[in-house]
Enzyme design. Structure first.
Site, PDB file in Angstrom:
ATOM      1  N   HIS A   7       0.822  -1.211   0.000  1.00 34.80           N
ATOM      2  CA  HIS A   7       0.000   0.000   0.000  1.00 34.80           C
ATOM      3  C   HIS A   7       0.855   1.259   0.000  1.00 34.80           C
ATOM      4  O   HIS A   7       2.044   1.212   0.297  1.00 34.80           O
ATOM      5  CB  HIS A   7      -0.974   0.039   1.193  1.00 34.80           C
ATOM      6  CG  HIS A   7      -0.309   0.042   2.538  1.00 34.80           C
ATOM      7  ND1 HIS A   7      -0.003  -1.111   3.223  1.00 34.80           N
ATOM      8  CD2 HIS A   7       0.103   1.050   3.342  1.00 34.80           C
ATOM      9  CE1 HIS A   7       0.559  -0.816   4.381  1.00 34.80           C
ATOM     10  NE2 HIS A   7       0.651   0.493   4.490  1.00 34.80           N
ATOM     11  N   HIS A  79       4.124   7.066   3.864  1.00 36.86           N
ATOM     12  CA  HIS A  79       5.046   5.953   3.633  1.00 36.86           C
ATOM     13  C   HIS A  79       4.537   5.066   2.503  1.00 36.86           C
ATOM     14  O   HIS A  79       3.380   5.164   2.098  1.00 36.86           O
ATOM     15  CB  HIS A  79       5.269   5.127   4.912  1.00 36.86           C
ATOM     16  CG  HIS A  79       4.062   4.402   5.439  1.00 36.86           C
ATOM     17  ND1 HIS A  79       3.219   4.940   6.379  1.00 36.86           N
ATOM     18  CD2 HIS A  79       3.555   3.176   5.154  1.00 36.86           C
ATOM     19  CE1 HIS A  79       2.265   4.071   6.660  1.00 36.86           C
ATOM     20  NE2 HIS A  79       2.431   2.989   5.928  1.00 36.86           N
ATOM     21  N   GLU A 130       7.822   0.967   4.811  1.00 41.64           N
ATOM     22  CA  GLU A 130       7.340  -0.084   5.702  1.00 41.64           C
ATOM     23  C   GLU A 130       7.540  -1.405   4.969  1.00 41.64           C
ATOM     24  O   GLU A 130       7.213  -1.515   3.786  1.00 41.64           O
ATOM     25  CB  GLU A 130       5.846   0.150   5.975  1.00 41.64           C
ATOM     26  CG  GLU A 130       5.178  -0.915   6.834  1.00 41.64           C
ATOM     27  CD  GLU A 130       3.698  -0.637   7.076  1.00 41.64           C
ATOM     28  OE1 GLU A 130       3.069   0.058   6.263  1.00 41.64           O
ATOM     29  OE2 GLU A 130       3.170  -1.120   8.101  1.00 41.64           O
TER      30      GLU A 130
HETATM   31 CO    CO Z   1       1.357   1.176   6.299  1.00 42.41          CO
END
Ligand code: CO
Length: 134
Positions: A7, A79, A130
């Site tokens: 994502h 992020h 991430e």
């Molecule tokens: Co995230």
């Protein structure tokens, strides 16, 4: 090591307005908001088929995105999340290569019930990355 994009997370000052903008202007399928108090955010998911955009609004006192929104009051990309097969192996390899891992340096349970860790933006061209185990 990385296998795909899980994502892109975008911090927004007003979750309902952001959800509506994606829904109405882009014709996106957007989930209902969910609160994740343990992560200090409220979230909606914009479905993209093979990936998603997460719109994040701060929740509670110590939200990890509060400072970001102070610096970027209109919101912004917070992020990107990339998938790995084995987060323990990834963490070991990155540390031995001198990449800084935020926090304790160990993976912890992320917002999707899978182990995650965050890499220092200074090691990746000012992008917070991430890593999530698939
Ligand atoms: Co995230």
């Amino acid at each position: 090591m990385i296998k795909g994009l899980n994502h892109i997370a975008i911090a927004v000052p007003d979750l309902a307005a952001a959800a509506s903008q994606y829904r109405e202007r882009l014709g996106a399928v957007v989930s209902e908001p969910t609160e994740q108090p343990e992560h200090g955010v409220s979230v909606v998911f914009v479905e993209l088929g093979n990936s998603k955009i997460e719109l994040l609004e701060p929740l509670g006192e110590n939200s990890p995105i509060a400072k970001f929104l102070e610096r970027n009051p209109q919101g912004g990309i917070h992020h990107i999340c990339l998938e790995v097969d084995d987060i323990t192996a990834a963490s070991k390899k990155l540390k031995s290569d001198g990449v800084r891992i935020l926090g304790s340096g160990e993976a912890k349970m992320g917002a999707h019930g899978k182990p995650v860790l965050f890499l220092h933006p200074k090691d990746f061209f000012s992008t917070l990355i991430e890593l999530e185990q698939k």
